[in-house]
Design a protein around this motif. Structure first.
Motif, short mmCIF file in Angstrom:
data_model
loop_
_atom_site.label_atom_id
_atom_site.label_comp_id
_atom_site.label_asym_id
_atom_site.label_seq_id
_atom_site.Cartn_x
_atom_site.Cartn_y
_atom_site.Cartn_z
N GLY A 106 45.83 45.94 28.13
CA GLY A 106 46.78 46.64 28.99
C GLY A 106 47.17 45.79 30.19
O GLY A 106 48.35 45.75 30.58
N MET A 107 46.20 45.11 30.79
CA MET A 107 46.49 44.24 31.94
C MET A 107 47.39 43.09 31.53
O MET A 107 48.33 42.74 32.24
CB MET A 107 45.18 43.71 32.56
N VAL A 108 47.11 42.48 30.38
CA VAL A 108 47.94 41.37 29.90
C VAL A 108 49.36 41.85 29.65
O VAL A 108 50.33 41.18 30.01
CB VAL A 108 47.32 40.74 28.63
N GLN A 109 49.50 43.04 29.10
CA GLN A 109 50.82 43.58 28.81
C GLN A 109 51.60 43.80 30.11
O GLN A 109 52.77 43.44 30.20
CB GLN A 109 50.71 44.88 28.03
N THR A 110 50.94 44.35 31.12
CA THR A 110 51.64 44.57 32.40
C THR A 110 52.02 43.25 33.05
O THR A 110 53.11 43.13 33.62
CB THR A 110 50.78 45.41 33.36
N HIS A 111 51.16 42.23 32.95
CA HIS A 111 51.48 40.92 33.53
C HIS A 111 52.66 40.28 32.81
O HIS A 111 53.55 39.70 33.45
CB HIS A 111 50.26 39.98 33.49
N VAL A 112 52.69 40.38 31.49
CA VAL A 112 53.80 39.81 30.72
C VAL A 112 55.10 40.54 31.07
O VAL A 112 56.15 39.91 31.25
CB VAL A 112 53.51 39.88 29.20
N GLU A 113 55.03 41.87 31.20
CA GLU A 113 56.23 42.62 31.59
C GLU A 113 56.71 42.21 32.97
O GLU A 113 57.92 42.06 33.20
CB GLU A 113 55.94 44.12 31.54
N ASP A 114 55.77 42.03 33.91
CA ASP A 114 56.14 41.60 35.26
C ASP A 114 56.79 40.22 35.25
O ASP A 114 57.78 39.97 35.94
CB ASP A 114 54.92 41.59 36.18
N VAL A 115 56.23 39.30 34.45
CA VAL A 115 56.80 37.94 34.36
C VAL A 115 58.20 38.00 33.77
O VAL A 115 59.14 37.34 34.27
CB VAL A 115 55.88 37.02 33.54
N LEU A 116 58.39 38.78 32.71
CA LEU A 116 59.71 38.89 32.10
C LEU A 116 60.72 39.52 33.06
O LEU A 116 61.88 39.10 33.13
CB LEU A 116 59.63 39.69 30.80
N LYS A 117 60.28 40.52 33.83
CA LYS A 117 61.17 41.14 34.81
C LYS A 117 61.54 40.15 35.89
O LYS A 117 62.71 40.06 36.31
CB LYS A 117 60.49 42.37 35.42
N PHE A 118 60.56 39.36 36.34
CA PHE A 118 60.80 38.35 37.36
C PHE A 118 61.81 37.32 36.85
O PHE A 118 62.75 36.95 37.56
CB PHE A 118 59.48 37.66 37.75
N VAL A 119 61.63 36.84 35.62
CA VAL A 119 62.54 35.86 35.04
C VAL A 119 63.94 36.45 34.90
O VAL A 119 64.94 35.80 35.19
CB VAL A 119 62.00 35.35 33.68
#
Length: 130
Positions: A106-119
């Protein structure tokens, strides 16, 4: 294929025995035994017909199967408790690992979503408005 291989071997033995006689040496008794063995083998293979050879091969396979079948069954019976025992140990272990990994996933998924949103946000900022 086998007959040609044996024929080549017989020719090689004949050439070898001919060269031995040219040098005037006596062939050792073991070499004579080997040559006689291969000659007898060639003679017996010439006498054996294809279907007869196939029948002998299938009879040998059936004999081997009959010989090893009880051992295989005994081995399977001995492995049954072991496989159920392993399954009993692995199921709780798998559940434990899954419970430990679920929060990390779950933490990895939220981090990946945050990175994609940032990009995506940075890409929108860089591109000119349309």
């Amino acid at each position: 294929m086998k007959f040609s291989l044996i024929a080549v071997l017989v020719v090689a033995l004949a050439i070898g025995s001919e060269s031995v006689s040219l040098v005037k040496r006596d062939a050792p008794a073991e070499l004579d035994k080997i040559a006689k063995y291969f000659q007898d083998l060639v003679d017996s293979l010439k006498n054996v017909e294809g279907p007869e050879l196939a029948n002998k091969a299938s009879a040998y396979l059936e004999q081997s199967r009959a010989q090893f079948q009880p051992m295989v069954e005994k081995l399977q019976e001995q492995l049954k408790p072991l496989s159920s025992n392993i399954e009993e140990h692995i199921k709780p272990l798998a559940a434990s690992v899954q419970a430990q990994v679920a929060p990390l996933a779950g933490m990895v998924q939220t981090h990946v979503e945050d990175v994609l949103k940032f990009v995506a946000d940075k890409t929108k900022a860089i591109l000119p408005p349309q």
